[in-house]
Design an enzyme around this catalytic site. Structure first.
Site, short mmCIF file in Angstrom:
data_model
loop_
_atom_site.label_atom_id
_atom_site.label_comp_id
_atom_site.label_asym_id
_atom_site.label_seq_id
_atom_site.Cartn_x
_atom_site.Cartn_y
_atom_site.Cartn_z
N PRO A 51 109.51 58.39 20.12
CA PRO A 51 109.63 57.76 21.44
C PRO A 51 110.33 56.41 21.35
O PRO A 51 110.09 55.62 20.45
CB PRO A 51 108.17 57.60 21.89
CG PRO A 51 107.44 58.68 21.15
CD PRO A 51 108.13 58.80 19.83
N CYS A 52 111.24 56.17 22.31
CA CYS A 52 112.10 54.99 22.23
C CYS A 52 111.74 53.90 23.23
O CYS A 52 112.41 52.87 23.28
CB CYS A 52 113.55 55.40 22.42
SG CYS A 52 113.90 56.12 24.04
N CYS A 53 110.69 54.12 24.03
CA CYS A 53 110.40 53.17 25.12
C CYS A 53 110.22 51.74 24.61
O CYS A 53 110.73 50.79 25.20
CB CYS A 53 109.14 53.61 25.88
SG CYS A 53 109.26 55.24 26.60
#
EC number: 2.1.1.37
Length: 591
Positions: free
Chosen positions: A322-324
């Protein structure tokens, strides 16, 4: 291929008048330098006096003298202590890294254009330095006689720091773009051919890979805990299993709805298994890839002893954590932050031949994230036994109809060749490439499908009306990037937002790709995906490299600029019968 109308080397051009090459030179009437010597350079930074510190070192390849000015400039490879690279490498006493700075538009190999020139006055003294592909701590100062005259450990450490043997085992290549910024790089161990000596293992060590001729092996020393945990019987069984298969095997970690797997399938890989903890995303994945095994769990759980390494072993593994947390639109949650640190342990356990990783570019470019980026690379190269390339890629240059940038990493296990990044296929008219993909181009499947085809994720008539400025879809990219909420994008007629299906086409999903859940769930699956068009290009490079290596056409440290020349227009190897060597007989093996 990118088109460069002209090229003039800005680094390390050929030696010609008024420059000439000398075989040796005496510095300050104190010591004489010659080719292959290593000199310590004067320190330029200001450091606290109570700490051990030194300047860089230079392994001399040429001694250049200007006959007009009589100035002398040694040219060679700059070496820097590991602790001067932040968290990129483990900080070990007297361990060095070869630092190569290269330009993206320079076609020469990094080992050529990456040499550095210094005024000879910067040379402080000669040092004993070994460049090797041997693993730490072999060949280090620890193999030298102990200095028993030092009773104080600090004095002993200080003496070793200033007078003991230094060892270089790593290469750190930084690639600069035309604006002088680092946009890609390579971090790897020293190749055997770059070592001061080529070491052959004892009878019990495993032989990995072959030379470019494949008539003689290149021997690579590896750490036991990294490469030697498979028994010989297991290895033979795994190789025999893969020989029967028509494709390299592939797994998708943090798979979401399957953007990377869609690209892998397009490239011709056999999608074997997937992992994600999002229930709706896994439902979508199951609908698109019913033949793949599913693991709906947190990535940390794959590291538990209950998960069999043998059942999870594949040739190519992709990871999209996940890149959030790392994106410019930052969302601070601990779970997303922690997921990036599962990459190294997963690689150490599963040991794929090649691994790829996709992440937001903010991880590499934002100053507050650089420590995490360096720790990630350290996990991959030092603790997992891989070499890697990284690049901030503009996906519009590969057919995406949006100016979307992301960080890509390709890692190869030691003894396997490191695949190159795919070259751009799309660009402006002067680039001689395909023209950029427009919004109109991307939406073509919906125009040709006709209105009779019902799609729950394309209810354009039910969307809230908007009043925005119109734009020409045939001449423009999407105004913003597709995100988990769709992004700040309005339909080109200015009256509504884009539907989930339209956004999925902007991400280069085929129209048939299935999503699950509410409109919000589906949009999150679309916006979080690794665009299949980029995934396809990336995995095709991995396949091409492994096929050429397994067929004996290239070695693990060859230059891959000519890879396309090894295959015909249908993608088949031009070599009809591979050389009769141990490794060329094992076709498309994943282990």
């Amino acid at each position: 291929r990118p088109y460069y109308p002209s090229f003039k080397p800005t680094r390390n051009g050929s030696i010609q008048l008024p420059d000439i090459e000398e075989s040796s030179y005496t510095v300050h009437e104190l010591f004489t330098i010659k080719m292959s010597d290593t000199v310590e350079l004067k320190e330029v930074s200001k450091n606290p006096p109570d700490q051990l510190h030194s300047g860089d070192l230079l392994r001399i390849k040429h001694i250049i003298r200007n006959v007009e000015t009589d100035t002398v400039r040694p040219r060679g490879y700059r070496l820097r202590r590991t602790n001067y690279h932040g968290q990129l490498f483990d900080w070990k006493l007297n361990e060095l890294v070869m630092v190569l700075h290269v330009d993206e538009d320079d076609p020469r190999p990094p080992i050529v254009q990456g040499m550095d020139e210094i005024p000879v006055e910067e040379a402080l003294r000669k040092r004993e330095v070994t460049i090797t592909n041997k693993s730490y701590p072999l060949l280090s100062f620890r193999e030298q006689p102990l200095f028993t005259q030092f009773q104080n450990p600090h004095q002993l450490k200080e003496h070793v720091f200033h007078f003991g043997r230094l060892v270089c085992r790593w290469v750190n290549i930084a690639v600069f773009n035309v604006y002088g910024k680092i946009y890609s790089g390579e971090v790897r161990s020293i190749y055997p051919g770059e070592s001061d000596h080529i070491f052959k293992p004892s009878g019990g060590a495993r032989q990995l890979g072959g030379g470019s001729s494949r008539e003689t092996f290149i021997y690579i020393d590896v750490d036991e805990d990294i490469m030697m945990d498979d028994s010989q019987a297991d290895l033979v069984e795994l190789l025999a299993f893969e020989v029967k298969k028509a494709k390299y095997t592939f797994a998708d970690c943090f798979c979401g709805a399957g953007g990377a797997s869609r690209g892998a399938d397009n490239a011709g890989l056999s999608v074997t298994w997937s992992l994600d903890k999002d229930q709706r995303a896994m439902e979508a994945y199951r609908a698109n890839f019913p033949g793949a095994r599913e693991y709906m769990m947190d990535a940390h759980n794959i590291l538990t002893p209950e998960m069999s390494k043998k059942s999870l072993r594949v040739g190519i593994l992709h990871l999209s954590p996940p890149c959030c947390y790392w994106s410019p639109a930052q969302k601070n949650d601990q779970a997303n932050f922690d997921s990036i640190y599962t990459v190294g342990p997963i690689l150490a356990k599963l040991k794929p031949r090649v691994a790829t990783l996709e992440q937001t570019f903010g991880l590499a470019t934002h100053s507050e994230h650089r420590k995490s980026f360096r720790l990630l690379i350290n996990d991959i190269i030092s603790r997992s036994g891989y070499s890697l390339r990284y690049k901030i890629e503009d996906l519009s240059e590969h057919g995406l109809p949006q100016r979307r940038k992301c960080l890509l990493i390709i890692a190869a296990r030691r003894g396997n060749p490191l695949p190159p990044f795919p070259t751009p296929t799309h660009g402006p008219a002067e680039s001689r490439l395909k023209r950029f993909t427009s919004v109109w181009d991307a939406l073509k499947p919906l125009r040709t499908a006709g209105p009779h085809l019902y799609d729950p994720y394309h209810p354009h008539n039910a969307l809230k009306a908007q009043c925005r400025k119109r734009y020409d879809p045939k001449c423009n990219f999407l105004r913003g990037c597709i995100t988990g909420t769709g992004g700040d994008n309005c339909h080109y007629d200015g009256r509504r937002k884009y539907t989930v299906r339209e956004c999925s086409l902007f991400q280069t999903f085929p129209q048939k790709h299935v999503f699950r859940g509410t409109q919000i769930d589906a949009m999150l699956q679309v916006g979080s995906a690794f665009p299949p068009v980029m995934a396809t290009a990336l995995f095709e490079q991995c396949i091409t490299t492994l096929e050429a290596f397994d067929a004996g056409l290239i070695g693990p440290e060859d230059d891959f600029s000519y890879l396309d020349d090894l295959f015909d227009c249908d993608g088949n190897l031009k070599l009809k019968s591979p050389p009769d060597t141990t490794f060329s007989r094992i076709q498309r093996s994943d282990h």
